[in-house]
Design an enzyme around this catalytic site. Sequence first.
Site, mmCIF file in Angstrom:
data_model
loop_
_atom_site.group_PDB
_atom_site.id
_atom_site.type_symbol
_atom_site.label_atom_id
_atom_site.label_comp_id
_atom_site.label_asym_id
_atom_site.label_seq_id
_atom_site.Cartn_x
_atom_site.Cartn_y
_atom_site.Cartn_z
ATOM 1 N N HIS A 12 34.725 1.549 -9.489
ATOM 2 C CA HIS A 12 35.381 0.934 -8.583
ATOM 3 C C HIS A 12 35.534 -0.689 -8.400
ATOM 4 C CE1 HIS A 12 37.979 -0.267 -4.822
ATOM 5 N NE2 HIS A 12 36.639 -0.891 -4.456
ATOM 6 N N ASP A 69 24.685 -8.099 -7.509
ATOM 7 C CA ASP A 69 24.072 -7.499 -6.382
ATOM 8 C C ASP A 69 24.373 -8.123 -4.900
ATOM 9 O OD1 ASP A 69 22.357 -5.355 -5.675
ATOM 10 O OD2 ASP A 69 20.595 -6.531 -5.218
ATOM 11 N N HIS A 176 32.863 -11.762 -0.267
ATOM 12 C CA HIS A 176 31.912 -12.510 -0.809
ATOM 13 C C HIS A 176 31.886 -12.088 -2.357
ATOM 14 C CE1 HIS A 176 31.262 -8.328 0.818
ATOM 15 N NE2 HIS A 176 30.141 -8.386 0.045
HETATM 16 P P1 IMP Z 1 25.893 -3.580 -3.945
HETATM 17 O O1 IMP Z 1 24.778 -4.372 -4.554
HETATM 18 O O2 IMP Z 1 27.280 -3.964 -4.055
HETATM 19 O O3 IMP Z 1 25.815 -1.973 -4.447
HETATM 20 O O4 IMP Z 1 25.836 -3.647 -2.266
HETATM 21 C C1 IMP Z 1 24.353 -2.966 -1.824
HETATM 22 C C2 IMP Z 1 24.708 -2.510 -0.368
HETATM 23 O O5 IMP Z 1 25.121 -3.970 0.433
HETATM 24 C C3 IMP Z 1 25.772 -1.477 -0.154
HETATM 25 O O6 IMP Z 1 25.217 -0.349 -0.322
HETATM 26 C C4 IMP Z 1 26.291 -1.807 1.313
HETATM 27 O O7 IMP Z 1 25.345 -1.354 2.167
HETATM 28 C C5 IMP Z 1 26.172 -3.242 1.454
HETATM 29 N N1 IMP Z 1 27.207 -3.925 1.083
HETATM 30 C C6 IMP Z 1 27.809 -4.722 -0.044
HETATM 31 N N2 IMP Z 1 28.972 -5.166 -0.067
HETATM 32 C C7 IMP Z 1 29.333 -4.995 0.886
HETATM 33 C C8 IMP Z 1 30.834 -4.926 1.461
HETATM 34 O O8 IMP Z 1 31.670 -5.442 0.976
HETATM 35 N N3 IMP Z 1 30.885 -4.271 2.782
HETATM 36 C C9 IMP Z 1 29.986 -3.574 3.487
HETATM 37 N N4 IMP Z 1 28.831 -3.533 2.946
HETATM 38 C C10 IMP Z 1 28.442 -4.081 1.835
#
Ligand code: IMP
Length: 191
Positions: A12, A69, A176
């Site tokens: 995705h 991240d 973000h």
């Molecule tokens: P990742 O590094 O993008 O995989 O994000 C790590 C964790 O941060 C995810 O498993 C979510 O719990 C939280 N997270 C990151 N981006 C989002 C977002 O856009 N919405 C909600 N939770 C987020």
Amino acid sequence: MKEIVFATNNMHKLQEVRSILGDRVTLLSLQDIGCDVDIPETGRTLQENAGIKSKYVFERYRMNCFADDSGLEVEALGGEPGVYSARYSGSRDMAKNIQHLLEKLDGQTNRMACFKTVISLILDGREYLFEGKIEGRIIHEKIGDKGFGYDPIFVPDGYSKTFAEMDPEEKNAISHRAIAVANLTDFLFTL
Ligand code: IMP
């Protein structure tokens, strides 16, 4: 520059970034380069984790590469869950993670929080960092069923609805992750 690896297994995310970059850059996934390792995210900050993933690929494949991240930082909790967002309650179950966060914030009047994304790009062996951030607040109960993660309890500043009440186009225009990717693409396109 022709080819760049996005060190992710999340199709995705890959699709989202590919559509932003268009045909100006060939974006390769970990799968495309034959890397089927789940790169361990053992860092203590978002920056460290993004760097671990981009450097892992560069050191083994000698290819230009970037990794991201993300996490949620809550002011009253000293920046928690931050880098531990995906398993704040000790499991990957997001219902449990949200419940754990709401319990920790019980009785707390300061509900300020932000989502952050850090991207580490390794280009010709040198690291460049890009960040995206959106400020908002944590509400008291979940609203909305779109999105993922902490979306149902996060209301961005200037809005009266949660990320989980927004269509993907609306969220992706302000998130973000979108801001960090825009900073990365601005840099890549000025090369
Ligand atoms: P990742 O590094 O993008 O995989 O994000 C790590 C964790 O941060 C995810 O498993 C979510 O719990 C939280 N997270 C990151 N981006 C989002 C977002 O856009 N919405 C909600 N939770 C987020």
